[in-house]
Design an enzyme around this catalytic site. Sequence first.
Site, PDB file in Angstrom:
ATOM      1  N   LYS A  13       0.955  -1.192   0.111  1.00  0.00           N
ATOM      2  CA  LYS A  13       0.020   0.121  -0.078  1.00  0.00           C
ATOM      3  C   LYS A  13       0.557   1.313  -0.062  1.00  0.00           C
ATOM      4  O   LYS A  13       2.064   1.207   0.246  1.00  0.00           O
ATOM      5  CB  LYS A  13      -1.060  -0.108   1.361  1.00  0.00           C
ATOM      6  CG  LYS A  13      -1.910  -1.072   1.261  1.00  0.00           C
ATOM      7  CD  LYS A  13      -2.872  -1.135   2.509  1.00  0.00           C
ATOM      8  CE  LYS A  13      -3.910  -2.130   2.312  1.00  0.00           C
ATOM      9  NZ  LYS A  13      -4.919  -2.085   3.501  1.00  0.00           N
ATOM     10  N   TYR A  53     -12.290  -2.010  -3.361  1.00  0.00           N
ATOM     11  CA  TYR A  53     -12.874  -2.257  -1.757  1.00  0.00           C
ATOM     12  C   TYR A  53     -14.356  -2.466  -1.948  1.00  0.00           C
ATOM     13  O   TYR A  53     -14.846  -1.965  -0.925  1.00  0.00           O
ATOM     14  CB  TYR A  53     -12.352  -1.136  -1.320  1.00  0.00           C
ATOM     15  CG  TYR A  53     -10.838  -1.261  -0.552  1.00  0.00           C
ATOM     16  CD1 TYR A  53     -10.350  -2.721   0.064  1.00  0.00           C
ATOM     17  CD2 TYR A  53      -9.768  -0.539  -0.803  1.00  0.00           C
ATOM     18  CE1 TYR A  53      -9.398  -2.898   0.581  1.00  0.00           C
ATOM     19  CE2 TYR A  53      -8.240  -0.993  -0.540  1.00  0.00           C
ATOM     20  CZ  TYR A  53      -8.054  -2.119   0.172  1.00  0.00           C
ATOM     21  OH  TYR A  53      -6.940  -2.333   0.720  1.00  0.00           O
ATOM     22  N   ASN A 116      -1.653  -0.264   7.441  1.00  0.00           N
ATOM     23  CA  ASN A 116      -0.958  -1.522   7.761  1.00  0.00           C
ATOM     24  C   ASN A 116      -0.401  -2.035   6.362  1.00  0.00           C
ATOM     25  O   ASN A 116      -0.489  -3.305   6.363  1.00  0.00           O
ATOM     26  CB  ASN A 116      -2.297  -2.540   8.002  1.00  0.00           C
ATOM     27  CG  ASN A 116      -3.388  -2.664   7.236  1.00  0.00           C
ATOM     28  OD1 ASN A 116      -3.441  -2.109   5.843  1.00  0.00           O
ATOM     29  ND2 ASN A 116      -4.667  -3.206   7.520  1.00  0.00           N
ATOM     30  N   HIS A 119      -1.838  -5.372   1.143  1.00  0.00           N
ATOM     31  CA  HIS A 119      -3.108  -6.069   1.100  1.00  0.00           C
ATOM     32  C   HIS A 119      -3.010  -7.461   0.507  1.00  0.00           C
ATOM     33  O   HIS A 119      -1.718  -7.525  -0.305  1.00  0.00           O
ATOM     34  CB  HIS A 119      -3.726  -5.117   0.069  1.00  0.00           C
ATOM     35  CG  HIS A 119      -4.999  -5.889  -0.493  1.00  0.00           C
ATOM     36  ND1 HIS A 119      -6.201  -5.762  -0.122  1.00  0.00           N
ATOM     37  CD2 HIS A 119      -5.038  -6.644  -1.641  1.00  0.00           C
ATOM     38  CE1 HIS A 119      -6.969  -6.825  -0.571  1.00  0.00           C
ATOM     39  NE2 HIS A 119      -6.375  -7.265  -1.706  1.00  0.00           N
ATOM     40  N   GLU A 132      -9.271  -9.957  -8.459  1.00  0.00           N
ATOM     41  CA  GLU A 132      -8.458  -8.653  -8.029  1.00  0.00           C
ATOM     42  C   GLU A 132      -7.402  -8.998  -9.006  1.00  0.00           C
ATOM     43  O   GLU A 132      -7.063  -7.999  -9.514  1.00  0.00           O
ATOM     44  CB  GLU A 132      -8.127  -8.727  -6.731  1.00  0.00           C
ATOM     45  CG  GLU A 132      -9.212  -8.720  -5.545  1.00  0.00           C
ATOM     46  CD  GLU A 132      -8.630  -8.720  -4.031  1.00  0.00           C
ATOM     47  OE1 GLU A 132      -7.479  -9.185  -3.780  1.00  0.00           O
ATOM     48  OE2 GLU A 132      -9.463  -8.421  -3.102  1.00  0.00           O
TER      49      GLU A 132
HETATM   50  P1  IDP Z   1      -7.555  -7.062   5.235  1.00  0.00           P
HETATM   51  O1  IDP Z   1      -6.930  -5.792   4.370  1.00  0.00           O
HETATM   52  O2  IDP Z   1      -6.903  -7.697   6.250  1.00  0.00           O
HETATM   53  O3  IDP Z   1      -8.198  -7.845   4.026  1.00  0.00           O
HETATM   54  P2  IDP Z   1     -10.414  -5.844   5.111  1.00  0.00           P
HETATM   55  O4  IDP Z   1     -11.363  -6.188   6.507  1.00  0.00           O
HETATM   56  O5  IDP Z   1     -10.720  -6.266   4.042  1.00  0.00           O
HETATM   57  O6  IDP Z   1      -8.880  -6.166   5.919  1.00  0.00           O
HETATM   58  O7  IDP Z   1     -10.152  -4.326   5.235  1.00  0.00           O
HETATM   59  C1  IDP Z   1      -9.736  -3.550   4.102  1.00  0.00           C
HETATM   60  C2  IDP Z   1      -8.851  -2.522   4.697  1.00  0.00           C
HETATM   61  O8  IDP Z   1      -9.573  -1.520   5.142  1.00  0.00           O
HETATM   62  C3  IDP Z   1      -7.641  -2.987   5.845  1.00  0.00           C
HETATM   63  O9  IDP Z   1      -6.594  -3.292   5.562  1.00  0.00           O
HETATM   64  C4  IDP Z   1      -7.684  -1.641   6.760  1.00  0.00           C
HETATM   65  O10 IDP Z   1      -6.804  -0.879   5.856  1.00  0.00           O
HETATM   66  C5  IDP Z   1      -8.932  -1.022   6.378  1.00  0.00           C
HETATM   67  N1  IDP Z   1      -9.967  -1.065   7.451  1.00  0.00           N
HETATM   68  C6  IDP Z   1     -10.599  -2.334   7.860  1.00  0.00           C
HETATM   69  N2  IDP Z   1     -11.343  -1.971   8.859  1.00  0.00           N
HETATM   70  C7  IDP Z   1     -11.074  -0.931   9.360  1.00  0.00           C
HETATM   71  C8  IDP Z   1     -11.638  -0.073  10.452  1.00  0.00           C
HETATM   72  O11 IDP Z   1     -12.366  -0.419  11.334  1.00  0.00           O
HETATM   73  N3  IDP Z   1     -11.185   1.062  10.200  1.00  0.00           N
HETATM   74  C9  IDP Z   1     -10.382   1.731   9.691  1.00  0.00           C
HETATM   75  N4  IDP Z   1      -9.854   1.131   8.454  1.00  0.00           N
HETATM   76  C10 IDP Z   1     -10.361  -0.379   8.557  1.00  0.00           C
HETATM   77 MG    MG Z   2     -10.044  -8.083   2.728  1.00  0.00          MG
END
Ligand code: IDP
Ligand code: MG
Length: 155
Positions: A13, A53, A116, A119, A132
């Site tokens: 990212k 997303y 984080n 992805h 994707e």
């Molecule tokens: P993942 O990246 O581990 O698959 P997902 O649940 O698909 O996680 O969420 C996509 C991205 O959205 C996460 O990597 C994170 O950057 C962001 N995200 C997920 N949940 C939250 C939240 O509760 N607050 C803010 N950002 C979030």
């Molecule tokens: Mg995800």
Amino acid sequence: MSADRERTFVMVKPDGVQRGLVGEIVGRLEARGLRLDGAKLLTIDRDLAEDHYAEHVDKPFFEDLVSFITSGPALAMVWSGQDATRQVRQMMGDTDPAVAAPGTIRGDFALDLGRNVIHGSDHEDPGANEREIDLFFDPDELVDYDRIDEPWVYE
Ligand code: IDP
Ligand code: MG
């Protein structure tokens, strides 16, 4: 090993690119034995971010997520190997770096849920990996080849 080779979509990212973590992340996936099938550095536009997303469109964090992911260059990649989608997810660690295990990418290089660094396709959503890959790559941007160490990675 081509019979059970699986492809998965992985992205460093914008925070990971800005923080100079591209080499570290690519190095970990490479050293594990996964094969790099394709890569491109791009600044994601709003349409692509919303498609990528789409499952989160109704979440309160959606706007912040889209603006973050479009905020600078990201490294989109396809990696392949046995059970690749699940294995990459394990290497990434929990979505929230605050609880991601040490030794995982998020557990070693991130602190905050909204930053984080990586992805990876969801292994609990069948078809997410190929969906994707199709979103980010044309077929002719991906390469099929044998890595010379495969007999030493797979029995
Ligand atoms: P993942 O990246 O581990 O698959 P997902 O649940 O698909 O996680 O969420 C996509 C991205 O959205 C996460 O990597 C994170 O950057 C962001 N995200 C997920 N949940 C939250 C939240 O509760 N607050 C803010 N950002 C979030
Ligand atoms: Mg995800």
